[in-house]
Design a protein around this motif. Structure first.
Motif, PDB file in Angstrom:
ATOM      1  N   ALA A 144     -27.397   4.076 -17.049  1.00 38.93           N
ATOM      2  CA  ALA A 144     -27.652   5.605 -17.050  1.00 38.93           C
ATOM      3  C   ALA A 144     -29.292   6.034 -17.127  1.00 38.93           C
ATOM      4  O   ALA A 144     -29.582   6.679 -16.355  1.00 38.93           O
ATOM      5  N   ASN A 145     -29.982   5.053 -17.800  1.00 37.52           N
ATOM      6  CA  ASN A 145     -31.321   5.218 -17.457  1.00 37.52           C
ATOM      7  C   ASN A 145     -32.116   5.178 -16.189  1.00 37.52           C
ATOM      8  O   ASN A 145     -32.827   5.898 -15.735  1.00 37.52           O
ATOM      9  N   ILE A 146     -31.397   4.253 -15.588  1.00 36.05           N
ATOM     10  CA  ILE A 146     -31.827   4.105 -14.100  1.00 36.05           C
ATOM     11  C   ILE A 146     -31.570   4.917 -13.196  1.00 36.05           C
ATOM     12  O   ILE A 146     -32.560   5.535 -12.483  1.00 36.05           O
ATOM     13  N   ALA A 147     -30.391   5.735 -13.548  1.00 39.90           N
ATOM     14  CA  ALA A 147     -29.964   7.008 -12.750  1.00 39.90           C
ATOM     15  C   ALA A 147     -30.740   8.131 -13.191  1.00 39.90           C
ATOM     16  O   ALA A 147     -31.118   9.259 -12.305  1.00 39.90           O
ATOM     17  N   GLU A 148     -31.272   8.230 -14.450  1.00 36.77           N
ATOM     18  CA  GLU A 148     -32.012   9.597 -15.095  1.00 36.77           C
ATOM     19  C   GLU A 148     -33.384   9.431 -14.644  1.00 36.77           C
ATOM     20  O   GLU A 148     -33.975  10.545 -14.650  1.00 36.77           O
ATOM     21  N   TRP A 149     -33.968   8.082 -14.760  1.00 32.83           N
ATOM     22  CA  TRP A 149     -35.713   8.197 -14.632  1.00 32.83           C
ATOM     23  C   TRP A 149     -35.949   8.206 -13.314  1.00 32.83           C
ATOM     24  O   TRP A 149     -35.683   7.469 -12.267  1.00 32.83           O
ATOM     25  N   ARG A 150     -36.353   9.381 -12.760  1.00 32.48           N
ATOM     26  CA  ARG A 150     -36.635   9.789 -11.551  1.00 32.48           C
ATOM     27  C   ARG A 150     -38.146  10.370 -11.442  1.00 32.48           C
ATOM     28  O   ARG A 150     -38.517  10.855 -12.068  1.00 32.48           O
ATOM     29  N   MET A 151     -38.721  10.489 -10.002  1.00 32.30           N
ATOM     30  CA  MET A 151     -39.979  10.813  -9.858  1.00 32.30           C
ATOM     31  C   MET A 151     -40.019  11.755  -8.610  1.00 32.30           C
ATOM     32  O   MET A 151     -39.028  11.251  -7.701  1.00 32.30           O
ATOM     33  N   THR A 152     -40.983  12.584  -8.136  1.00 31.52           N
ATOM     34  CA  THR A 152     -41.264  13.348  -6.939  1.00 31.52           C
ATOM     35  C   THR A 152     -42.434  12.661  -6.252  1.00 31.52           C
ATOM     36  O   THR A 152     -43.372  12.772  -6.921  1.00 31.52           O
ATOM     37  N   ILE A 153     -42.169  12.260  -5.141  1.00 31.05           N
ATOM     38  CA  ILE A 153     -43.189  11.519  -4.334  1.00 31.05           C
ATOM     39  C   ILE A 153     -43.561  12.529  -3.250  1.00 31.05           C
ATOM     40  O   ILE A 153     -42.655  13.171  -2.419  1.00 31.05           O
ATOM     41  N   PRO A 154     -44.637  13.011  -2.902  1.00 29.74           N
ATOM     42  CA  PRO A 154     -45.181  13.989  -1.904  1.00 29.74           C
ATOM     43  C   PRO A 154     -44.898  13.417  -0.473  1.00 29.74           C
ATOM     44  O   PRO A 154     -44.900  12.540  -0.177  1.00 29.74           O
ATOM     45  N   GLY A 155     -43.955  14.475   0.095  1.00 29.78           N
ATOM     46  CA  GLY A 155     -43.672  13.929   1.563  1.00 29.78           C
ATOM     47  C   GLY A 155     -42.576  13.258   1.597  1.00 29.78           C
ATOM     48  O   GLY A 155     -41.880  12.954   2.486  1.00 29.78           O
ATOM     49  N   ILE A 156     -41.838  12.684   0.687  1.00 30.40           N
ATOM     50  CA  ILE A 156     -40.682  11.855   0.569  1.00 30.40           C
ATOM     51  C   ILE A 156     -39.569  12.727  -0.295  1.00 30.40           C
ATOM     52  O   ILE A 156     -38.324  12.701   0.130  1.00 30.40           O
ATOM     53  N   GLY A 157     -39.864  13.260  -1.367  1.00 33.21           N
ATOM     54  CA  GLY A 157     -39.062  13.860  -2.393  1.00 33.21           C
ATOM     55  C   GLY A 157     -38.671  13.089  -3.793  1.00 33.21           C
ATOM     56  O   GLY A 157     -39.489  12.193  -4.103  1.00 33.21           O
ATOM     57  N   GLU A 158     -37.630  13.383  -4.151  1.00 34.19           N
ATOM     58  CA  GLU A 158     -37.286  12.801  -5.442  1.00 34.19           C
ATOM     59  C   GLU A 158     -36.567  11.236  -5.457  1.00 34.19           C
ATOM     60  O   GLU A 158     -35.488  11.094  -4.619  1.00 34.19           O
ATOM     61  N   LEU A 159     -37.099  10.442  -6.114  1.00 31.58           N
ATOM     62  CA  LEU A 159     -36.584   9.130  -6.002  1.00 31.58           C
ATOM     63  C   LEU A 159     -36.424   8.447  -7.450  1.00 31.58           C
ATOM     64  O   LEU A 159     -37.168   8.774  -8.350  1.00 31.58           O
ATOM     65  N   PRO A 160     -35.282   7.705  -7.740  1.00 33.95           N
ATOM     66  CA  PRO A 160     -35.343   6.850  -8.966  1.00 33.95           C
ATOM     67  C   PRO A 160     -36.824   6.093  -9.094  1.00 33.95           C
ATOM     68  O   PRO A 160     -37.232   5.857  -8.121  1.00 33.95           O
ATOM     69  N   ILE A 161     -37.466   6.063 -10.409  1.00 30.79           N
ATOM     70  CA  ILE A 161     -38.367   5.540 -10.582  1.00 30.79           C
ATOM     71  C   ILE A 161     -38.355   4.002 -10.089  1.00 30.79           C
ATOM     72  O   ILE A 161     -39.319   3.176  -9.592  1.00 30.79           O
ATOM     73  N   VAL A 162     -37.321   3.345 -10.529  1.00 27.58           N
ATOM     74  CA  VAL A 162     -37.051   1.910 -10.000  1.00 27.58           C
ATOM     75  C   VAL A 162     -37.102   1.745  -8.546  1.00 27.58           C
ATOM     76  O   VAL A 162     -37.572   0.706  -8.322  1.00 27.58           O
ATOM     77  N   GLN A 163     -36.510   2.575  -7.663  1.00 24.29           N
ATOM     78  CA  GLN A 163     -36.538   2.500  -6.424  1.00 24.29           C
ATOM     79  C   GLN A 163     -38.095   2.760  -6.030  1.00 24.29           C
ATOM     80  O   GLN A 163     -38.327   1.951  -4.829  1.00 24.29           O
ATOM     81  N   ALA A 164     -38.662   3.545  -6.392  1.00 30.57           N
ATOM     82  CA  ALA A 164     -40.124   3.870  -5.951  1.00 30.57           C
ATOM     83  C   ALA A 164     -40.840   2.624  -6.381  1.00 30.57           C
ATOM     84  O   ALA A 164     -41.770   2.163  -5.551  1.00 30.57           O
ATOM     85  N   ALA A 165     -40.913   2.111  -7.747  1.00 29.35           N
ATOM     86  CA  ALA A 165     -41.535   0.989  -7.859  1.00 29.35           C
ATOM     87  C   ALA A 165     -41.364  -0.203  -6.999  1.00 29.35           C
ATOM     88  O   ALA A 165     -42.319  -1.168  -6.856  1.00 29.35           O
TER      89      ALA A 165
END
Length: 273
Positions: A144-165
């Motif tokens: 649940a935390n992996i799905a909820e923890w998200r961030m917005t990256i300019p030019g890309i959009g909203e991604l899970p923090i785990v995927q961005a990292a």
């Protein structure tokens, strides 16, 4: 049998020089004798022969080896004993022919483990969304935390923090791997000049080592099983008395047998003059 000062066989050109010098300075007769190590011809020695025996033709290379230019020239010069007053031929006809300069670098396939690592990193980077989706299916609270923890990256959009990292770590790793591949190829440059072999290292600050053909031994080829499969190898050329410190190594070059034979022709040509 006469060998060099390190009990190593001579190149064909050097053996001819030693033979001719002994024939001039002594009242005995000497001829070239092929030296074989491990079933392969390693070079030539000089041996005393019966002065009344007829001269032998130039030694022939093995059936599976293309004759070098020095052997072709020796075959053209061979003939029956000269009659009185006939001058000897001391210089080959093509001694003054122009010798080209070749520049070589390690082949890309010589760093195949690093290239394979780059391809694997690229594949993992492409699969990061599936990896994050699989992690999101883990039992709560991890999934649940992996799905909820998200961030917005300019030019890309909203991604899970785990995927961005994960993408950032893989991206940095790929960049460092690509830099390593470029350095492995362009850090070295090998030049076959008309009178010497030169190894240059460095991209910004450069270091050069050279070895003249006149001071070189017979070149050798080092080629492992995988090297033979992908068509690369290492050609080594050492000085007559330099040991490891006087060794030149052309590693990871394409068509290494052709490179070795080209260096051998140039070493022979120097001593045939």
């Amino acid at each position: 049998m006469i060998l060099d000062e390190h009990d190593m066989p001579f190149s064909h050109g050097r053996a001819r020089v030693v033979r001719d010098a002994l024939n001039r300075e002594t009242d005995k007769r000497y001829e070239l004798v092929p030296v074989h190590w491990g079933g392969q011809q390693a070079g030539y020695g000089v041996e005393q022969v019966d002065p009344d025996a007829p001269p032998e033709p130039p030694p022939r290379p093995p059936d599976d080896e293309e004759p070098s230019e020095s052997l072709r020239q020796a075959a053209r010069e061979y003939r029956a004993p000269a009659s009185a007053g006939e001058p000897p031929r001391d210089h080959p006809a093509d001694a003054d022919a122009e010798v080209p300069t070749y520049t070589l670098r390690p082949a890309l396939r010589s760093v195949w483990p690093t290239v394979l690592k780059f391809v694997l990193l690229l594949a993992v980077l492409a699969w990061t969304p599936e990896i994050v989706a699989w992690l999101g299916q883990l039992p709560d609270p991890v999934g649940a935390n992996i799905a909820e923890w998200r961030m917005t990256i300019p030019g890309i959009g909203e991604l899970p923090i785990v995927q961005a990292a994960l993408s950032m770590v893989l991206g940095i790793w790929m960049v460092l791997t690509a830099i390593r591949i470029v350095f492995a190829i362009y850090y070295y440059r090998f030049t076959l000049d008309p009178d010497r072999v030169t190894v240059q290292t460095g991209i910004i600050a450069r270091h050069r080592r050279s070895l003249r053909y006149a001071n070189a031994r017979i070149p050798t080829l080092e080629q492992g099983f995988i090297d033979r499969l992908i068509g690369i190898g290492e050609v080594r050329l050492s000085s007559a008395g330099g040991g490891e410190t006087g060794e030149i190594r052309l590693h990871g070059v394409r068509r290494p047998l052709e490179v070795k034979e080209e260096i051998q022709r140039r070493v022979d040509a120097v001593w045939d003059r």
